[in-house]
Design an enzyme around this catalytic site. Sequence first.
Site, PDB file in Angstrom:
ATOM      1  N   TYR A 193       0.838  -1.202   0.000  1.00 53.69           N
ATOM      2  CA  TYR A 193       0.000   0.000   0.000  1.00 53.69           C
ATOM      3  C   TYR A 193       0.873   1.253   0.000  1.00 53.69           C
ATOM      4  O   TYR A 193       2.038   1.231   0.404  1.00 53.69           O
ATOM      5  CB  TYR A 193      -0.923   0.006   1.220  1.00 53.69           C
ATOM      6  CG  TYR A 193      -0.209   0.029   2.555  1.00 53.69           C
ATOM      7  CD1 TYR A 193       0.217   1.227   3.127  1.00 53.69           C
ATOM      8  CD2 TYR A 193       0.044  -1.154   3.253  1.00 53.69           C
ATOM      9  CE1 TYR A 193       0.881   1.248   4.334  1.00 53.69           C
ATOM     10  CE2 TYR A 193       0.696  -1.146   4.464  1.00 53.69           C
ATOM     11  CZ  TYR A 193       1.106   0.065   5.010  1.00 53.69           C
ATOM     12  OH  TYR A 193       1.771   0.075   6.213  1.00 53.69           O
ATOM     13  N   ARG A 214       4.744   0.678   0.378  1.00 51.68           N
ATOM     14  CA  ARG A 214       5.253  -0.243   1.386  1.00 51.68           C
ATOM     15  C   ARG A 214       4.887  -1.654   0.974  1.00 51.68           C
ATOM     16  O   ARG A 214       3.757  -1.907   0.526  1.00 51.68           O
ATOM     17  CB  ARG A 214       4.630   0.040   2.752  1.00 51.68           C
ATOM     18  CG  ARG A 214       5.008   1.394   3.354  1.00 51.68           C
ATOM     19  CD  ARG A 214       5.303   1.236   4.829  1.00 51.68           C
ATOM     20  NE  ARG A 214       6.455   0.388   5.047  1.00 51.68           N
ATOM     21  CZ  ARG A 214       6.706  -0.261   6.177  1.00 51.68           C
ATOM     22  NH1 ARG A 214       5.858  -0.201   7.178  1.00 51.68           N
ATOM     23  NH2 ARG A 214       7.795  -0.995   6.303  1.00 51.68           N
TER      24      ARG A 214
END
Length: 304
Positions: A193, A214
């Site tokens: 995300y 990430r």
Amino acid sequence: MAQFNETELTAAVVKSFEQTPNPRAKFLLQELVKSLHDYVRRTDLTFAEWEYAIDFLTRTGQKCSDIRQEFILLSDVLGVSMLVDAVNHRDRDGATETTVLGPFYVGEHKVTPHGTDISAKLEGERMFVQSRVTDLAGRPLANVPVDVWHADGDGFYDSQKPSFATEGASSRARFITDADGRFFFRTILPCSYPIPTDGPVGEMIMQTRRHPMRPAHVHFLVNAPGYEPLITHVFIGGDKYLDSDVVFGVKDELVAQVETRSDAAMPDGTKATGPWHLMTYDFHLKPGEGLAPKPLGAKVAEPA
């Protein structure tokens, strides 16, 4: 009379902190002055650049609120959060590696029975997580609280959503290890995300052509009496962002090879309605002391 020119100014400012009562505060402030002044000299910082930096920091502070902490996000993307973690955990001695707490830790979680589906309200590919907590010699640690939390299939944490105040936690719980140090639960497979890009930190990331992503992970906080609290992530093997995490939090040891399974039942006997995933990861604690952390800065903040 002091001459506040380019070289003597630094010494004068450092000296101004000489009477600081707290030795550690004195050291930190004086070293900060030296580093900042050295940066200005080495870069020949212009007035326009200085003004831009002041504006950037002002906007960063203005973006902070009860549900957001932009300064933590700034620390994360500059690698400062991971560097602070690294210098405070230099000697692992075989203990599981640490990483950043992340500002989506919202405090003590509700104790939950083993095998609970902590993402029961969410759609997504089902995952079974099984784990064990031991000391460095492999001896099980019983009755240890383990907090877990992760993002949903859309990349959002429960506390980012307006429904958090009324509907409560999702993909978040506390488990207590059994006599053999084990705990297990069901959830959904988390996804990679982006950090928020609607603030000054996101602006910096986009303008410097860095991606904001990430890799998928599950957070764990293991807090056993007589041992150093363990704050870590377990990352999903194969995620395409493992080598370029925007907050630099990935360590090889923390990557789990999650298996895709087609068994009719999960390890605890729960019937499977289709293919599911199995994450197996054990935690090894280092003797020591320390307090479990508190949420950083706000009730809810940006991802880490």
